[in-house]
Scaffold this active site. Structure first.
Site, PDB file in Angstrom:
ATOM      1  N   ASP A  48      -0.021 -76.076   5.966  1.00 23.52           N
ATOM      2  CA  ASP A  48       1.377 -76.760   6.069  1.00 23.52           C
ATOM      3  C   ASP A  48       2.284 -75.971   4.986  1.00 23.52           C
ATOM      4  O   ASP A  48       1.851 -75.902   3.845  1.00 23.52           O
ATOM      5  CB  ASP A  48       1.070 -78.035   5.545  1.00 23.52           C
ATOM      6  CG  ASP A  48       2.319 -78.963   5.746  1.00 23.52           C
ATOM      7  OD1 ASP A  48       3.501 -78.578   5.993  1.00 23.52           O
ATOM      8  OD2 ASP A  48       2.256 -80.367   5.531  1.00 23.52           O
ATOM      9  N   ASP A 107      -0.034 -86.091   2.145  1.00 22.68           N
ATOM     10  CA  ASP A 107       0.177 -85.379   3.141  1.00 22.68           C
ATOM     11  C   ASP A 107      -0.928 -84.675   3.886  1.00 22.68           C
ATOM     12  O   ASP A 107      -1.021 -84.404   5.171  1.00 22.68           O
ATOM     13  CB  ASP A 107       1.219 -84.500   2.758  1.00 22.68           C
ATOM     14  CG  ASP A 107       0.759 -83.473   1.802  1.00 22.68           C
ATOM     15  OD1 ASP A 107      -0.117 -83.931   0.892  1.00 22.68           O
ATOM     16  OD2 ASP A 107       1.478 -82.547   1.282  1.00 22.68           O
ATOM     17  N   THR A 159      10.261 -81.265  -1.451  1.00 19.22           N
ATOM     18  CA  THR A 159      11.522 -80.751  -1.121  1.00 19.22           C
ATOM     19  C   THR A 159      12.353 -81.463  -0.177  1.00 19.22           C
ATOM     20  O   THR A 159      13.521 -81.984  -0.625  1.00 19.22           O
ATOM     21  CB  THR A 159      11.344 -79.343  -0.675  1.00 19.22           C
ATOM     22  OG1 THR A 159      10.630 -78.623  -1.249  1.00 19.22           O
ATOM     23  CG2 THR A 159      12.854 -78.649  -0.237  1.00 19.22           C
TER      24      THR A 159
END
Length: 259
Positions: free
Chosen positions: A129, A109, A10
């Site tokens: 997360d 990530d 995003t």
């Protein structure tokens, strides 16, 4: 100075570290078609506003979960900073064991968060997360990455509800005071928000039970702050966790190259 780029599905975070601390951070919507020149024009203006210049950038490290964008991020570093960037999963030193069946499938990530969490908190961890997806990652007391769970992010769930149901409007995520909504909007807000709290609390409890030992729970990510004060299952809200992980990987990589 180090330019750290953390790209999610995003948003993409650009941050600058001057050797003592993070001196600037900016976010831009992730678009896989954005070119290196577009990134440079946008970043140059923001850096100028804070008295920074491209000539100050001495290194660049990139974590991306969007393979289509990586080419242009790499070109940004090469063309405008005259640097070959360090890219998580390609030419960096993680220094941790990846204890899953297919280590190459571990998202950049999630590994960065595991390292950032291990550097900051003792013992075994659950790192949550919250972004496009909500990930629950298990980090062993020795820093090893043990796997975890992936659920749709709260914004994605809200979007799906709106798109799939003709009469349900697009709404903003808010923490409603009541669980029992008295109209469509408040009912949607209750179901999304408190339903997500239920998902988080259940998975934390289930993971801890399966893992069989005490675990510290740390939340990070773009929408993690929504859950502050709504559950006592999360021990820490840490919005700089990923950046600390990137900085640590950068240091470990430099140390490895110096040998």
């Amino acid at each position: 100075m180090l330019l750290a780029i953390e790209q999610g599905n995003t948003n993409t975070l650009f941050a600058i570290h001057d050797g003592s601390g993070w001196v600037a951070q900016w976010r831009v919507a992730t678009e896989s078609t954005r070119t290196a020149d577009e990134y440079a024009a946008w970043l140059y203006q923001l850096m100028q506003m804070q008295g920074l210049d491209f000539k100050f950038i001495s290194d660049c490290i990139i974590s991306s979960v969007v393979p289509q964008s990586l080419f242009n991020l790499r070109k940004l570093a090469q063309r405008y900073f005259d640097r070959q960037p360090f890219v998580i999963g390609e030419n960096t030193t993680l220094g941790i064991d990846i204890r899953i069946d297919k280590p190459k499938e571990a998202g950049a990530d999630r590994l960065v968060n595991a390292i950032g969490g291990h550097m900051s908190y003792p013992g075994a961890l659950i790192i949550i997360d919250s972004g496009t997806a909500t990930t629950f990652d298990v980090v062993a007391a020795d820093g090893g990455y043990e796997g975890g769970a992936i659920a749709p992010g709260i914004n994605l769930s809200l979007q799906a509800l709106h798109l799939a149901a003709a009469k349900l409007p697009r709404i903003a995520i808010e923490r409603p005071a009541r669980r029992i909504g008295k109209d469509t909007v408040s009912a949607m807000q209750s179901g999304i928000f408190w339903g997500y709290i239920g998902l988080i609390e259940y998975l934390i409890s289930a993971i801890q039970s399966e893992y069989g030992q005490n675990m510290t729970v740390v939340a990070t990510g773009g929408v993690a702050s929504l859950f502050e004060g709504a559950t006592d299952k999360i021990d820490h809200f840490d919005h700089d966790l990923t950046l600390r992980g990137l900085l640590e990987i950068y240091k470990r990589t430099l140390a490895q190259h110096a040998r």
